[in-house]
Scaffold this motif. Structure first.
Motif, short mmCIF file in Angstrom:
data_model
loop_
_atom_site.label_atom_id
_atom_site.label_comp_id
_atom_site.label_asym_id
_atom_site.label_seq_id
_atom_site.Cartn_x
_atom_site.Cartn_y
_atom_site.Cartn_z
N GLY A 174 44.93 30.68 37.16
CA GLY A 174 45.59 31.59 38.08
C GLY A 174 46.32 32.72 37.37
O GLY A 174 46.98 33.54 38.01
N ILE A 175 46.21 32.80 36.06
CA ILE A 175 46.78 33.88 35.26
C ILE A 175 45.62 34.70 34.70
O ILE A 175 44.66 34.14 34.16
CB ILE A 175 47.64 33.35 34.08
N LYS A 195 46.89 38.17 29.70
CA LYS A 195 47.76 39.29 30.09
C LYS A 195 49.19 38.79 30.26
O LYS A 195 49.44 37.86 31.01
CB LYS A 195 47.25 39.93 31.38
N GLY A 196 50.11 39.41 29.53
CA GLY A 196 51.52 39.07 29.62
C GLY A 196 52.01 38.15 28.53
O GLY A 196 53.21 37.90 28.42
N GLU A 197 51.10 37.65 27.70
CA GLU A 197 51.50 36.71 26.66
C GLU A 197 52.52 37.31 25.69
O GLU A 197 53.44 36.63 25.25
CB GLU A 197 50.27 36.22 25.91
N SER A 254 54.16 40.58 26.32
CA SER A 254 55.16 41.37 27.05
C SER A 254 55.97 40.57 28.06
O SER A 254 57.05 40.99 28.47
CB SER A 254 54.47 42.51 27.79
N GLY A 255 55.44 39.45 28.52
CA GLY A 255 56.09 38.70 29.60
C GLY A 255 55.70 39.20 30.97
O GLY A 255 56.15 38.68 31.99
N ASN A 256 54.85 40.23 31.04
CA ASN A 256 54.40 40.79 32.31
C ASN A 256 53.08 40.14 32.73
O ASN A 256 52.02 40.75 32.67
CB ASN A 256 54.25 42.31 32.18
N PHE A 257 53.18 38.89 33.16
CA PHE A 257 51.99 38.12 33.54
C PHE A 257 51.42 38.61 34.86
O PHE A 257 52.15 39.02 35.75
CB PHE A 257 52.33 36.63 33.65
N GLN A 258 50.09 38.53 34.95
CA GLN A 258 49.42 38.85 36.20
C GLN A 258 48.99 37.54 36.86
O GLN A 258 48.08 36.86 36.39
CB GLN A 258 48.19 39.73 35.95
N HIS A 259 49.67 37.20 37.95
CA HIS A 259 49.36 36.00 38.71
C HIS A 259 48.31 36.39 39.75
O HIS A 259 48.57 37.24 40.60
CB HIS A 259 50.61 35.43 39.38
N VAL A 260 47.15 35.77 39.67
CA VAL A 260 46.03 36.15 40.52
C VAL A 260 46.21 35.54 41.91
O VAL A 260 46.35 34.33 42.06
CB VAL A 260 44.70 35.71 39.90
#
Length: 152
Positions: free
Chosen positions: A62-63, A77-79, A81-87
């Motif tokens: 889901g990421i 994505k986000g690993e 920066s911490g800006n994860f994309q939750h699908v």
């Protein structure tokens, strides 16, 4: 390690376009194009590429995961920066050679490595017969230099 495997796309056009099997058509380099938008307001955040492993991990976790062509590596994505994309939703186009991810971004609500919300922060205009870029006014939401600096 992912366990999800994708079947070969059907050669039957009707089955490919109207059937219920998700059989992504990876290109000669093993990639599909991924278009990513914000689930709440529809803003185009980025366009990237996924190989079978990235697509499988995205479905399983889901990421959003992608394949970096420049680094030749899998990327969550986000690993960094911490800006994860939750699908929230994944769609595919008619011939299954592209996917559309509708995501909720956590962290600074920024997707671009420049620190901006979207990778599409410049407009292209024609000035005196030449393509010119103009900023759209969006500012970075985090310090990209600090976030992505390489430890020495």
């Amino acid at each position: 390690m992912t366990t999800l495997q994708f079947s070969e796309p059907s050669s039957d056009k009707r089955r490919l376009e109207e059937g219920g099997d998700f059989t992504p058509r990876f290109d000669a380099g093993g990639l599909v194009t991924a278009v990513v938008t914000d689930v709440d307001d529809g803003m185009l955040l980025m366009v990237a590429h996924m190989n079978a492993q990235a697509l499988a991990l995205t479905l399983e976790t889901g990421i959003a995961h992608y394949w970096s062509r420049s680094r030749n590596a899998l990327w969550k994505k986000g690993e960094t920066s911490g800006n994860f994309q939750h699908v929230v939703e994944i769609r595919t186009d008619c011939d299954q050679d592209a996917v559309w991810l509708r995501v909720k971004v956590t962290g600074h609500d920024a997707t671009c490595h420049t620190g901006r919300r979207s990778c599409f922060y410049r407009t292209v205009v024609l000035v005196d017969g030449k393509g010119t870029l103009a900023g759209d006014g969006s500012e970075p939401l985090f310090d990209a230099q600090e976030t992505y600096r390489t430890p020495r």
